[in-house]
Design an enzyme around this catalytic site. Structure first.
Site: not given
Lengths: 267, 80
Positions: A69, A122, A125, A145
């Site tokens: 992210a 991310g 992911e 994270e």
């Protein structure tokens, strides 16, 4: 749209294979601009899927597949907002990225992530939403994270839990350590490890093989073995938003955003 | 099992080859970030090379605060 060239990604379709290529400096951080273009792609999938059997997602950035992210954007956009507005903004972003990930996850195509360099947060992911991961031997995977007081928010834990044992999930999540491609293969996350620079080529070759099979059978097989973990995904958004309201998270994001290292990925 | 000195030499050789510098330019107590001019991502690449070469797992949290080749070698040695 058979072909598309955006600011953060591009795609082209031909010979039964769609190639989605991420290309945003420094390392495909997923922020609002990437989200909009991923939404365009999942909308375009409706027509693209008619002539395609497989999808390969890769990165044009030499640093890797995706660093996750865009935390600097997240910090800049949320820091001066009142708590309720801050949380609503994050929830909206997560709901949108979850729709994208779920669309990729359930796409009626064989989807392959061709990973080199870092696939962190991310980015990991996004790879986990694919059916197969083909990794360059120099690839590394990580969920960092917890270092920020958060959990992965793009569907990572439910999808990792779907693919590997709970002990592996705990190891990656609770230590925040990165693992190399060979370790990821041994854990069952990566289907093939390639020589350096060869992941995209091997992923394309794998896509061409998958494209030979009967579409109806391939879709039925995929739906049978790869259900979307809907309930866990909803719960993940709730937990992420609860944690995001904690003051420690803003402090962690500030530290990250203000780091002078352009790629502050190591703990 | 590699001896500590042998491990250190292998790391220096690996770092020189990966970052395209002469082996003779690198020394055990050099700060590898400063000497090689590398960032955290490039340090991760070196970690991957080391894991592959020595057939070990070296969690990146074990490298927190480590910036010289000698200390890096001792961390690797403890995994051999």
């Amino acid at each position: 749209m058979k072909n598309f060239q955006g600011k953060t990604l591009s795609w082209r379709a031909g010979d039964g294979v769609i190639e989605l290529v991420l290309d945003r400096a420094p390392c495909n951080e997923i922020g609002s601009e990437t989200l909009v273009e991923l939404e365009k792609f999942t909308a375009a999938l409706e027509s693209l899927k008619k002539d395609a059997r497989a999808l390969v997602i890769s990165s044009e950035r030499k640093e890797g597949f995706s660093a996750g992210a865009d935390l600097r954007e997240l910090y800049e956009r949320s820091r001066d907002l009142p708590p309720a507005e801050k949380n609503a903004g994050v929830r909206d972003f997560l709901l949108r990225i979850h729709r994208v990930m779920n669309a990729l996850d359930a796409a009626p195509l064989v989807t392959i992530a061709a990973v080199h360099g870092v696939a962190f947060g991310g980015g990991f992911e996004l790879a986990l939403a694919c059916d197969l991961i083909v990794a360059d031997k120099m690839a590394r995977f990580c969920f960092p994270e917890l270092r920020l007081g958060l959990i992965p928010g793009f569907g990572g834990i439910p999808r990792l839990k779907r693919d590997v044992g709970n002990a592996v999930v705990r190891d990656l999540l609770l230590t925040g350590r990165s693992i190399n491609a060979e370790k990821a293969r041994a854990a069952g996350l990566v289907s093939q490890v390639t020589a350096e620079g060869d992941a995209a080529r091997v992923a394309r070759s794998t896509a061409e093989q998958a494209a030979k099979f009967d579409r109806t059978a391939a879709i039925a097989a995929k739906r049978f073995i790869k259900p979307i973990p809907e309930e866990d995904l909803r719960r993940e958004i709730d937990i992420f938003c609860e944690l995001f309201a904690q003051p420690a998270v803003e402090a962690g994001l500030r530290k990250f955003a203000e780091s002078t290292d352009p790629l502050p990925y190591l703990p | 099992m590699n001896m500590p000195e042998e491990t250190l030499n292998e790391i220096l050789r690996l770092a020189a080859a990966h970052f395209h510098v002469s082996r003779e330019q690198l020394h055990a107590d050099d700060d590898f970030f400063a000497k090689l001019g590398i960032n955290s991502l490039q340090a991760l690449e070196l970690l991957t090379r080391i894991e592959q070469h020595f057939h070990i797992e070296l969690p990146d949290y074990e490298l927190q605060g480590v910036s010289d080749f000698r200390t890096l070698a001792s961390r690797i040695q403890s995994r051999l």
